[in-house]
Scaffold this motif. Structure first.
Motif, PDB file in Angstrom:
ATOM      1  N   SER A 201       0.837  -1.197   0.000  1.00 27.85           N
ATOM      2  CA  SER A 201       0.000   0.000   0.000  1.00 27.85           C
ATOM      3  C   SER A 201       0.871   1.246   0.000  1.00 27.85           C
ATOM      4  O   SER A 201       2.005   1.244   0.466  1.00 27.85           O
ATOM      5  N   GLN A 202       0.346   2.320  -0.539  1.00 35.49           N
ATOM      6  CA  GLN A 202       1.044   3.588  -0.553  1.00 35.49           C
ATOM      7  C   GLN A 202       0.016   4.706  -0.689  1.00 35.49           C
ATOM      8  O   GLN A 202      -1.106   4.476  -1.104  1.00 35.49           O
ATOM      9  N   ASN A 203       0.432   5.890  -0.305  1.00 38.58           N
ATOM     10  CA  ASN A 203      -0.447   7.052  -0.405  1.00 38.58           C
ATOM     11  C   ASN A 203      -0.248   7.707  -1.756  1.00 38.58           C
ATOM     12  O   ASN A 203       0.577   8.594  -1.919  1.00 38.58           O
ATOM     13  N   GLY A 204      -0.998   7.259  -2.729  1.00 40.65           N
ATOM     14  CA  GLY A 204      -0.871   7.806  -4.070  1.00 40.65           C
ATOM     15  C   GLY A 204      -1.066   6.739  -5.121  1.00 40.65           C
ATOM     16  O   GLY A 204      -1.308   5.565  -4.823  1.00 40.65           O
ATOM     17  N   ASP A 205      -0.953   7.159  -6.355  1.00 41.53           N
ATOM     18  CA  ASP A 205      -1.176   6.264  -7.488  1.00 41.53           C
ATOM     19  C   ASP A 205       0.059   5.422  -7.788  1.00 41.53           C
ATOM     20  O   ASP A 205       1.193   5.831  -7.537  1.00 41.53           O
ATOM     21  N   LEU A 206      -0.188   4.278  -8.358  1.00 35.56           N
ATOM     22  CA  LEU A 206       0.860   3.390  -8.863  1.00 35.56           C
ATOM     23  C   LEU A 206       0.828   3.434 -10.380  1.00 35.56           C
ATOM     24  O   LEU A 206      -0.227   3.234 -10.984  1.00 35.56           O
ATOM     25  N   LEU A 207       1.958   3.734 -11.003  1.00 35.45           N
ATOM     26  CA  LEU A 207       2.048   3.705 -12.465  1.00 35.45           C
ATOM     27  C   LEU A 207       2.914   2.538 -12.895  1.00 35.45           C
ATOM     28  O   LEU A 207       4.039   2.373 -12.405  1.00 35.45           O
ATOM     29  N   ILE A 208       2.390   1.736 -13.792  1.00 35.76           N
ATOM     30  CA  ILE A 208       3.105   0.590 -14.347  1.00 35.76           C
ATOM     31  C   ILE A 208       3.324   0.842 -15.834  1.00 35.76           C
ATOM     32  O   ILE A 208       2.373   1.084 -16.571  1.00 35.76           O
TER      33      ILE A 208
END
Length: 213
Positions: A141-148
């Protein structure tokens, strides 16, 4: 859970290379692809992206390097997001294969999960490693978007899973170079919010691309 997952296909490779099975061939971006990468960076520099993950191949890494520089965010390399190993088909065009391997190519278009390419991976093997990598990424988990940033086939596997559709439908799914697809959490699962968004690429799209590989 990540806020959103942004699925970015790498930009265009050098002219003439878009019509071949590149697979693990480590082509760089072409001139148009470099311009597309800049357009991606301009489009997403204000997005709340917390993590950038890329296939190890140059064409994927180079597509998000301008964005990484603007965000001050490192690029993580995920081996499981590598393109498919096409074995004897690597570097060969559809036209060539229609002459030299027509029966196998016809099966690829009809029922790709059944195809065994000499020296290469099976589609089911690729899907297994992609899904394993995907699960691992979502567990963090993280605070923000994940870009792949990855490859057409790899991203199509993920999108089809989200849509609960079979792998063999990947040939009918549009996914242009440097296109952006957006996945969001919904109802305890994931929903496809946008597919093959190319609005950030005004005037930067190649013509005459074939979508049957």
């Amino acid at each position: 859970m990540t806020s959103r997952i942004l699925l970015l296909r790498h930009g265009c490779t050098p002219q003439g290379r878009e019509h071949v099975f590149r697979g693990l061939t480590d082509d760089p971006l072409g001139t148009l692809g470099v311009r597309q990468a800049r357009a991606v960076a301009e489009c997403l520099e204000q997005a709340p992206i917390a993590r950038l993950v890329s296939s190890p191949l140059r064409r994927a890494r180079q597509t998000i390097e301008p964005l990484a520089e603007r965000l001050g965010c490192p690029i993580e390399i995920a081996e499981g997001l590598n393109d498919m190993d096409f074995g004897d088909w690597e570097g060969r065009s559809l036209d060539e294969l229609e002459e030299s391997d027509p029966e196998r190519l016809a099966l690829w278009r009809r029922d790709p999960e059944m195809v065994e390419i000499p020296g290469g991976e099976r589609l089911t093997q690729v899907a297994a490693r992609v899904r394993e990598t995907w699960r691992g990424l979502l567990e963090k988990s993280q605070n923000g978007d994940l870009l792949i940033c990855s490859h057409r086939l790899i991203l199509k596997i993920l999108i089809l899973d989200i849509l609960h559709k079979p792998l063999k439908e990947f040939l009918s799914l549009p996914l242009d170079p440097a296109s952006l697809s957006v996945v969001s959490p919904c109802d305890g699962g994931l929903c496809l919010e946008r597919l093959n968004d190319i609005r950030h690429l005004a005037g930067l799209q190649p013509v005459g691309l074939r979508t049957d590989h």
